[in-house]
Motif scaffolding. Structure first.
Motif, PDB file in Angstrom:
ATOM      1  N   GLY B 188      73.298  68.689  44.695  1.00 25.39           N
ATOM      2  CA  GLY B 188      74.143  69.883  44.663  1.00 25.39           C
ATOM      3  C   GLY B 188      73.713  70.926  43.667  1.00 25.39           C
ATOM      4  O   GLY B 188      74.532  71.675  43.144  1.00 25.39           O
ATOM      5  N   GLY B 189      72.419  70.964  43.389  1.00 24.81           N
ATOM      6  CA  GLY B 189      71.909  71.967  42.445  1.00 24.81           C
ATOM      7  C   GLY B 189      70.758  72.740  43.034  1.00 24.81           C
ATOM      8  O   GLY B 189      70.431  72.599  44.212  1.00 24.81           O
ATOM      9  N   THR B 190      70.144  73.555  42.223  1.00 30.66           N
ATOM     10  CA  THR B 190      68.987  74.325  42.662  1.00 30.66           C
ATOM     11  C   THR B 190      68.248  74.828  41.439  1.00 30.66           C
ATOM     12  O   THR B 190      68.798  74.872  40.346  1.00 30.66           O
ATOM     13  N   VAL B 201      57.468  83.872  35.112  1.00 36.20           N
ATOM     14  CA  VAL B 201      57.889  84.868  34.126  1.00 36.20           C
ATOM     15  C   VAL B 201      59.396  84.828  33.881  1.00 36.20           C
ATOM     16  O   VAL B 201      59.884  85.434  32.929  1.00 36.20           O
ATOM     17  N   ALA B 202      60.106  84.107  34.730  1.00 35.22           N
ATOM     18  CA  ALA B 202      61.542  83.931  34.537  1.00 35.22           C
ATOM     19  C   ALA B 202      61.974  82.760  35.394  1.00 35.22           C
ATOM     20  O   ALA B 202      61.285  82.405  36.352  1.00 35.22           O
ATOM     21  N   ALA B 203      63.098  82.151  35.042  1.00 35.42           N
ATOM     22  CA  ALA B 203      63.551  80.995  35.803  1.00 35.42           C
ATOM     23  C   ALA B 203      65.007  80.711  35.479  1.00 35.42           C
ATOM     24  O   ALA B 203      65.597  81.304  34.561  1.00 35.42           O
ATOM     25  N   GLY B 204      65.586  79.791  36.228  1.00 37.11           N
ATOM     26  CA  GLY B 204      66.954  79.380  35.972  1.00 37.11           C
ATOM     27  C   GLY B 204      67.402  78.392  37.029  1.00 37.11           C
ATOM     28  O   GLY B 204      66.845  78.361  38.128  1.00 37.11           O
ATOM     29  N   GLY B 205      68.407  77.570  36.672  1.00 32.49           N
ATOM     30  CA  GLY B 205      68.865  76.557  37.615  1.00 32.49           C
ATOM     31  C   GLY B 205      70.375  76.479  37.677  1.00 32.49           C
ATOM     32  O   GLY B 205      71.086  77.087  36.870  1.00 32.49           O
ATOM     33  N   VAL B 206      70.835  75.728  38.666  1.00 36.80           N
ATOM     34  CA  VAL B 206      72.266  75.482  38.843  1.00 36.80           C
ATOM     35  C   VAL B 206      72.464  73.987  39.001  1.00 36.80           C
ATOM     36  O   VAL B 206      71.654  73.322  39.643  1.00 36.80           O
ATOM     37  N   GLN B 207      73.528  73.448  38.361  1.00 40.98           N
ATOM     38  CA  GLN B 207      73.879  72.044  38.627  1.00 40.98           C
ATOM     39  C   GLN B 207      75.391  71.930  38.806  1.00 40.98           C
ATOM     40  O   GLN B 207      76.140  72.811  38.391  1.00 40.98           O
ATOM     41  N   ARG B 208      75.806  70.853  39.420  1.00 37.66           N
ATOM     42  CA  ARG B 208      77.228  70.617  39.653  1.00 37.66           C
ATOM     43  C   ARG B 208      77.811  69.952  38.421  1.00 37.66           C
ATOM     44  O   ARG B 208      77.235  68.984  37.901  1.00 37.66           O
ATOM     45  N   ILE B 209      78.961  70.492  37.920  1.00 35.02           N
ATOM     46  CA  ILE B 209      79.579  69.815  36.770  1.00 35.02           C
ATOM     47  C   ILE B 209      81.018  69.429  37.059  1.00 35.02           C
ATOM     48  O   ILE B 209      81.742  69.002  36.152  1.00 35.02           O
ATOM     49  N   LEU B 245      76.104  76.972  47.551  1.00 35.39           N
ATOM     50  CA  LEU B 245      76.258  75.530  47.374  1.00 35.39           C
ATOM     51  C   LEU B 245      77.726  75.105  47.458  1.00 35.39           C
ATOM     52  O   LEU B 245      78.043  73.923  47.362  1.00 35.39           O
ATOM     53  N   GLY B 246      78.630  76.090  47.596  1.00 34.18           N
ATOM     54  CA  GLY B 246      80.015  75.763  47.863  1.00 34.18           C
ATOM     55  C   GLY B 246      80.925  75.707  46.648  1.00 34.18           C
ATOM     56  O   GLY B 246      82.060  75.218  46.741  1.00 34.18           O
TER      57      GLY B 246
END
Lengths: 291, 291
Positions: B188-190, B201-209, B245-246
């Motif tokens: 459930g992340g990305t 040159v840039a980045a970032g992520g998502v996770q379910r908490i 991701l909802g």
DNA sequence: GCCAATACCTGACTAAAGTCAGACACATGT
DNA sequence: ACATGTGTCTGACTTTAGTCAGGTATTGGC
């Protein structure tokens, strides 16, 4: 490697890779790039010779490209009535349509390119590109000696008079006849015009006003080109001409309402002197002794 | 036609006509442009496949171009010892000399171009081009979802940790093992990386908490790319991912020493909330409810 | 050891872009 | 009217850039 060239070259690399794609709009319209360029350059119609000159094409090659465009019904090629050796090229309706498609594509590509930017960044980019454009154009202006009676010189002086008329409190009248022969080599003078894309953007001349004394006359810079250093470039050029012509003193007169000009002369090492002529429009008089 | 695209297109026209000539340095060295480009791209040596990819060439075509370069003694083409199907291309001494000549010419052209400008104008041009370069590069950065364990993602996170370590008063220690699997689709992340010329040159992520709650993690922008709006672009992208991701709430934590980041979150509509985790480095906590 | 995939090579082909020499019609000055 | 020059056209040619269909050597999985 100076900083300036490094930045220029870095920019060039990233630019050709990315925005160079703007030129891809020439592709995929069913015409080879060469033919497309010719059609594009034709614009609203122009002479074959002009096309050859502007695009640097061989006459045989252009002839074939034009026939190709003609066969596809995109342009009409006809003999110039004034000189039946020459050809004039005019886009047909279909040709204009193709040009419009080209324009739309280019616009779309440009829009897609800046789409990821926010409003503020777009403004910054626009500012930066406008500045770069002005300076790059200014850097590539060619400063050529011309006959002061030639059309580009006349054009430049006409613009100069217009500006004086606008800026002088009481307007300006150049008088019925304008004798410019004092600025020809035959009479110890010179005239130079700065051209950008064939259009005069700055100019100025020198004439002899006494033993060992030259005078700078009719220095003009197009409004849209202010701030690109064209004025001082023309001034430096004319000073070099004054030296070349064998004078060691250069004088000039001007009007107080031309503030930037007065400031420029001061910066360039001119000192104010007494009135040395009876020009009714002149209020300030300057002189510089050239080494 | 918006102002921005008009300026961009005007610039493009004057630019390709004038500075485009910088690329002419590829010409006149006795090699066709295609071969020259390959030699140039080879740099200090690289694989044939890499060349094909970077220049978008057909394998048959490249093969011939390489032989041409080899016949002229400019490069050595050898089988890769690790995989003898592959070829590695290395410039010879003569090849390096040619590359240097190329560089000298390009430098000379660049110098000649800016020669007519005064010091001050050169500075203005340099500033304008550097800004334009940054923004154009930023606009053409591609933001791609990647496995957080992939090399570019690891690279980005490594740089992120380095920066935290530099900026946090007491330094930063990511710990011995770094499990990033929470930022995979399976959980459930990305994770997304912004690449420019293949370099992160840039980045970032998502996770379910939690139920309906996503968290933005490890947002990073390369120092050299600050001010080009990459941060907010990544943030917008990640928020869209959170929605996809909802989740309907997104949270994130940060440190007060990352002032610009805090300011950006505030601008983007985040509101400060109570601590929601036990991250020892986190000092500020934010939340945004997504429509 | 076998098979499929991969990386590259070869030959045959094409289109585009441009060059060059001569031919021809028209223009200009005398 | 004539010589000379100019602008364009034509045919023959070249180079460049690229595509495509097979072919060969090598590798990795089974």
């Amino acid at each position: 490697m100076s900083d300036a060239t490094a930045v220029l070259r870095r920019f060039n690399r990233s630019y050709t890779q990315r925005i160079g794609a703007l030129d891809d709009s020439f592709l995929g319209l069913g015409l080879p790039l060469g033919a497309m360029r010719v059609l594009f350059e034709t614009g609203d119609g122009c002479g074959a010779q002009e096309l050859r000159e502007r695009l640097g094409l061989d006459s045989g090659y252009l002839s074939r490209v034009l026939r190709q465009l003609e066969d596809r019904g995109l342009v009409a090629v006809e003999a110039d009535p004034a000189d039946r050796r020459r050809r004039t090229v005019t886009p047909t309706t279909a040709g204009r349509r193709t040009l419009r498609t080209l324009d739309d594509r280019s616009e779309e590509l440009a829009e897609r390119l800046i789409a990821p930017l926010t409003e503020r960044q777009r403004d910054r980019l626009t500012d930066a590109l406008a500045t770069a454009d002005l300076l790059v154009r200014a850097a590539t202006v060619s400063l050529d000696p011309v006959d002061p009676a030639s059309p580009p010189a006349r054009h430049a002086m006409g613009r100069y008079f217009d500006e004086l008329d606008r800026r002088f409190p009481g307007g300006f009248d150049p008088g019925p006849v304008d004798d410019v022969s004092s600025m020809t080599a035959a009479r110890g003078g010179t005239f130079a015009v700065a051209l950008s894309d064939g259009v005069p953007v700055a100019a100025g001349g020198v004439q002899r006003i006494g033993e060992g004394v030259g005078e700078i006359k009719r220095m003009w810079v197009d409004d849209a080109w202010r701030g690109a250093g064209l004025g001082s470039r023309v001034l430096r050029h004319l000073e070099a001409e004054v030296v070349r012509l064998g004078y060691d003193v250069v004088r000039l007169d001007t009007n107080r309402s031309l503030g930037e000009a007065v400031a420029m002369y001061a910066r360039a090492g001119y000192r104010e002197i007494e009135r040395y002529n009876d020009n009714p429009y002149a209020e300030a008089f300057f002189e510089k002794v050239l080494g």
